[in-house]
Design a protein around this motif. Structure first.
Motif, PDB file in Angstrom:
ATOM      1  N   SER A  47       0.830  -1.207   0.000  1.00 26.76           N
ATOM      2  CA  SER A  47       0.000   0.000   0.000  1.00 26.76           C
ATOM      3  C   SER A  47       0.864   1.256   0.000  1.00 26.76           C
ATOM      4  N   LYS A  48       1.924   1.257   0.813  1.00 27.05           N
ATOM      5  CA  LYS A  48       2.836   2.402   0.827  1.00 27.05           C
ATOM      6  C   LYS A  48       3.504   2.585  -0.530  1.00 27.05           C
ATOM      7  N   TYR A  49       3.927   1.479  -1.124  1.00 22.89           N
ATOM      8  CA  TYR A  49       4.615   1.555  -2.414  1.00 22.89           C
ATOM      9  C   TYR A  49       3.719   2.178  -3.476  1.00 22.89           C
ATOM     10  N   HIS A  50       2.490   1.696  -3.578  1.00 27.51           N
ATOM     11  CA  HIS A  50       1.581   2.229  -4.592  1.00 27.51           C
ATOM     12  C   HIS A  50       1.174   3.667  -4.272  1.00 27.51           C
ATOM     13  N   ALA A  51       1.043   3.986  -2.996  1.00 26.75           N
ATOM     14  CA  ALA A  51       0.717   5.362  -2.622  1.00 26.75           C
ATOM     15  C   ALA A  51       1.847   6.313  -3.011  1.00 26.75           C
ATOM     16  N   ILE A  52       3.091   5.883  -2.809  1.00 26.00           N
ATOM     17  CA  ILE A  52       4.234   6.720  -3.183  1.00 26.00           C
ATOM     18  C   ILE A  52       4.307   6.888  -4.695  1.00 26.00           C
ATOM     19  N   ILE A  53       4.052   5.811  -5.444  1.00 27.06           N
ATOM     20  CA  ILE A  53       4.074   5.904  -6.910  1.00 27.06           C
ATOM     21  C   ILE A  53       3.005   6.876  -7.405  1.00 27.06           C
ATOM     22  N   LEU A  54       1.798   6.771  -6.867  1.00 23.05           N
ATOM     23  CA  LEU A  54       0.722   7.680  -7.277  1.00 23.05           C
ATOM     24  C   LEU A  54       1.054   9.128  -6.907  1.00 23.05           C
ATOM     25  N   THR A  55       1.649   9.318  -5.740  1.00 18.61           N
ATOM     26  CA  THR A  55       2.035  10.669  -5.325  1.00 18.61           C
ATOM     27  C   THR A  55       3.133  11.219  -6.229  1.00 18.61           C
ATOM     28  N   ARG A  57       3.551  10.494  -9.399  1.00 21.53           N
ATOM     29  CA  ARG A  57       2.926  10.878 -10.669  1.00 21.53           C
ATOM     30  C   ARG A  57       2.169  12.199 -10.522  1.00 21.53           C
ATOM     31  N   LEU A  58       1.556  12.400  -9.368  1.00 18.26           N
ATOM     32  CA  LEU A  58       0.856  13.659  -9.125  1.00 18.26           C
ATOM     33  C   LEU A  58       1.833  14.826  -9.096  1.00 18.26           C
ATOM     34  N   TYR A  59       2.948  14.659  -8.387  1.00 16.66           N
ATOM     35  CA  TYR A  59       3.942  15.727  -8.319  1.00 16.66           C
ATOM     36  C   TYR A  59       4.579  15.988  -9.684  1.00 16.66           C
ATOM     37  N   GLU A  60       4.780  14.942 -10.468  1.00 17.30           N
ATOM     38  CA  GLU A  60       5.330  15.135 -11.811  1.00 17.30           C
ATOM     39  C   GLU A  60       4.354  15.924 -12.686  1.00 17.30           C
ATOM     40  N   TRP A  61       3.069  15.640 -12.534  1.00 15.29           N
ATOM     41  CA  TRP A  61       2.070  16.385 -13.304  1.00 15.29           C
ATOM     42  C   TRP A  61       2.037  17.852 -12.874  1.00 15.29           C
ATOM     43  N   ILE A  62       2.133  18.085 -11.560  1.00 19.29           N
ATOM     44  CA  ILE A  62       2.161  19.463 -11.066  1.00 19.29           C
ATOM     45  C   ILE A  62       3.421  20.180 -11.551  1.00 19.29           C
ATOM     46  N   ALA A  63       4.558  19.475 -11.504  1.00 12.60           N
ATOM     47  CA  ALA A  63       5.814  20.088 -11.952  1.00 12.60           C
ATOM     48  C   ALA A  63       5.773  20.435 -13.435  1.00 12.60           C
ATOM     49  N   ARG A 107      18.712  16.008  -8.408  1.00 13.04           N
ATOM     50  CA  ARG A 107      17.506  16.547  -9.053  1.00 13.04           C
ATOM     51  C   ARG A 107      16.555  15.432  -9.485  1.00 13.04           C
ATOM     52  N   ALA A 108      17.119  14.327  -9.995  1.00 14.64           N
ATOM     53  CA  ALA A 108      16.270  13.247 -10.497  1.00 14.64           C
ATOM     54  C   ALA A 108      15.502  12.542  -9.380  1.00 14.64           C
ATOM     55  N   ASN A 109      16.061  12.520  -8.178  1.00 14.20           N
ATOM     56  CA  ASN A 109      15.405  11.835  -7.056  1.00 14.20           C
ATOM     57  C   ASN A 109      14.597  12.774  -6.172  1.00 14.20           C
ATOM     58  N   LEU A 110      14.574  14.041  -6.509  1.00 13.30           N
ATOM     59  CA  LEU A 110      13.898  15.018  -5.655  1.00 13.30           C
ATOM     60  C   LEU A 110      12.404  14.728  -5.543  1.00 13.30           C
ATOM     61  N   ILE A 111      11.762  14.441  -6.657  1.00 11.57           N
ATOM     62  CA  ILE A 111      10.320  14.193  -6.633  1.00 11.57           C
ATOM     63  C   ILE A 111       9.995  12.909  -5.882  1.00 11.57           C
ATOM     64  N   SER A 112      10.792  11.864  -6.092  1.00 11.56           N
ATOM     65  CA  SER A 112      10.508  10.590  -5.424  1.00 11.56           C
ATOM     66  C   SER A 112      10.664  10.708  -3.911  1.00 11.56           C
ATOM     67  N   PHE A 113      11.688  11.420  -3.452  1.00 11.64           N
ATOM     68  CA  PHE A 113      11.862  11.581  -2.012  1.00 11.64           C
ATOM     69  C   PHE A 113      10.795  12.507  -1.429  1.00 11.64           C
ATOM     70  N   LEU A 114      10.367  13.491  -2.199  1.00  7.48           N
ATOM     71  CA  LEU A 114       9.282  14.351  -1.737  1.00  7.48           C
ATOM     72  C   LEU A 114       7.981  13.564  -1.624  1.00  7.48           C
ATOM     73  N   ALA A 115       7.740  12.662  -2.572  1.00 10.12           N
ATOM     74  CA  ALA A 115       6.550  11.816  -2.503  1.00 10.12           C
ATOM     75  C   ALA A 115       6.614  10.875  -1.309  1.00 10.12           C
ATOM     76  N   ASP A 116       7.792  10.309  -1.060  1.00  5.54           N
ATOM     77  CA  ASP A 116       7.965   9.428   0.093  1.00  5.54           C
ATOM     78  C   ASP A 116       7.715  10.182   1.395  1.00  5.54           C
ATOM     79  N   TYR A 117       8.238  11.398   1.477  1.00  2.00           N
ATOM     80  CA  TYR A 117       8.012  12.217   2.669  1.00  2.00           C
ATOM     81  C   TYR A 117       6.531  12.535   2.847  1.00  2.00           C
ATOM     82  N   SER A 118       5.858  12.858   1.756  1.00  2.00           N
ATOM     83  CA  SER A 118       4.447  13.228   1.838  1.00  2.00           C
ATOM     84  C   SER A 118       3.591  12.063   2.329  1.00  2.00           C
ATOM     85  N   VAL A 119       3.850  10.868   1.812  1.00  2.00           N
ATOM     86  CA  VAL A 119       3.063   9.700   2.222  1.00  2.00           C
ATOM     87  C   VAL A 119       3.278   9.395   3.698  1.00  2.00           C
ATOM     88  N   HIS A 120       4.524   9.385   4.141  1.00  2.00           N
ATOM     89  CA  HIS A 120       4.796   9.102   5.550  1.00  2.00           C
ATOM     90  C   HIS A 120       4.308  10.232   6.458  1.00  2.00           C
TER      91      HIS A 120
END
Length: 218
Positions: A47-55, A57-63, A107-120
Motif C-alpha cells: 500500500s505504501k509503495y503504490h501510494a508513493i508511486i501515485l504521489t 505521478r501527481l507531483y510530476e504532473w504538477i511540476a 535533481r532526479a530523485n527530488l520528486i521521489s523523495f518528496l513523494a515518500d516524505y508526503s506519504v509518511h
C-alpha cells in the motif's frame, strides 16, 4: 538475554534442568507471531509503495505545469542511462563523472523523495489524529474536573510531538536524498550505470539506518 541468563543460572544450580523445552516454546511463539504479522506487513508495504508511486505521478504532473521542459527532463531523467551515456559516448570518468552524477541524481530523485516524505507525513498525522480522537473519547467519560486537569497539557504536548516528528521526518528524508546522491556519484566512479544504481540504493539504505530512530513514533 533474560532467557539466556535464566538458562545459565538453572544449568549451574540444577544440572538436571533442561532448557530445551523453554527455548523451543519461546522460539515457537516468536515464529508464530512473525508468520501472523507477515500478511499485514506485506499489505502495508504494498500500500505504501503504490501510494508513493501515485504521489510521484501527481507531483510530476504538477511540476510539468510549473517548470519548463528542460527542468522537467532533469527532474525525471533516468540516472542509469545518463551515467552510461556519459561514460560510453562522452568518455567521462572518475571525479568528473562523480560530480556531475551527484547533481543529476539529486535533481532526479527530488520528486521521489518528496513523494515518500508526503506519504509518511500523512500516515504520521493520521496516527496522531486517531490517538487524539481516542484520548478525547476517553476524556468524555471522565468528569469535567478530570478533563480540565489532565487533558489540556497532554493535548499541547501531542501537538508539539507531531511538529517535532514532522520536522525530523523531513530531516531524515533530506539526509537520505543527500546520501543517495553521494552514493550515485561514488558508484559512477566505479561502474557507470550499474554502479550508479547500486550506489543510490546503498546510500538511501545507509541513511535510513542512520535516521531510523528519528522517525520512530512515540
Amino acid at each position: 538475554m533474560n532467557t539466556f541468563i535464566f538458562e545459565r543460572y538453572m544449568s549451574c544450580w540444577c544440572p538436571s534442568y533442561s532448557s530445551r523445552p523453554l527455548s523451543h516454546t519461546l522460539l515457537q511463539i516468536e515464529w508464530n507471531y512473525r508468520f501472523q504479522e507477515l500478511p499485514r506487513k506485506l499489505i502495508i508495504a504494498l500500500s505504501k509503495y503504490h501510494a508513493i508511486i501515485l504521489t510521484m505521478r501527481l507531483y510530476e504532473w504538477i511540476a510539468s505545469k510549473w517548470v519548463d521542459q528542460e527542468m522537467m527532463d532533469r527532474l525525471t531523467i533516468d540516472t542509469f542511462l545518463y551515467a552510461k551515456r556519459k561514460s560510453e559516448v562522452e568518455g567521462k570518468r572518475g571525479t568528473e563523472l562523480a560530480r556531475e552524477m551527484f547533481s543529476v541524481s539529486w535533481r532526479a530523485n527530488l520528486i521521489s523523495f518528496l513523494a515518500d516524505y508526503s506519504v509518511h507525513q500523512v500516515i504520521m498525522l493520521y496516527a496522531y489524529y486517531c490517538y487524539a480522537q481516542q484520548k478525547r473519547r476517553k476524556s468524555e467519560d471522565d468528569s469535567v474536573v478530570s478533563m480540565q486537569s489532565n487533558d489540556d497539557m497532554p493535548q499541547g504536548h501531542l501537538i508539539l510531538f507531531a511538529v517535532r516528528k514532522s520536522t525530523l521526518l523531513g530531516l531524515s528524508r533530506g539526509i537520505a536524498l543527500g546520501f543517495s546522491s553521494i552514493g550515485a556519484g561514488l558508484g559512477s566512479m566505479i561502474a557507470p550505470s550499474w554502479g550508479t544504481l547500486i550506489g543510490t540504493n546503498l546510500g538511501d539504505g545507509l541513511a535510513a539506518s542512520l535516521t531510523e530512530d528519528l522517525v520512530d513514533h512515540p
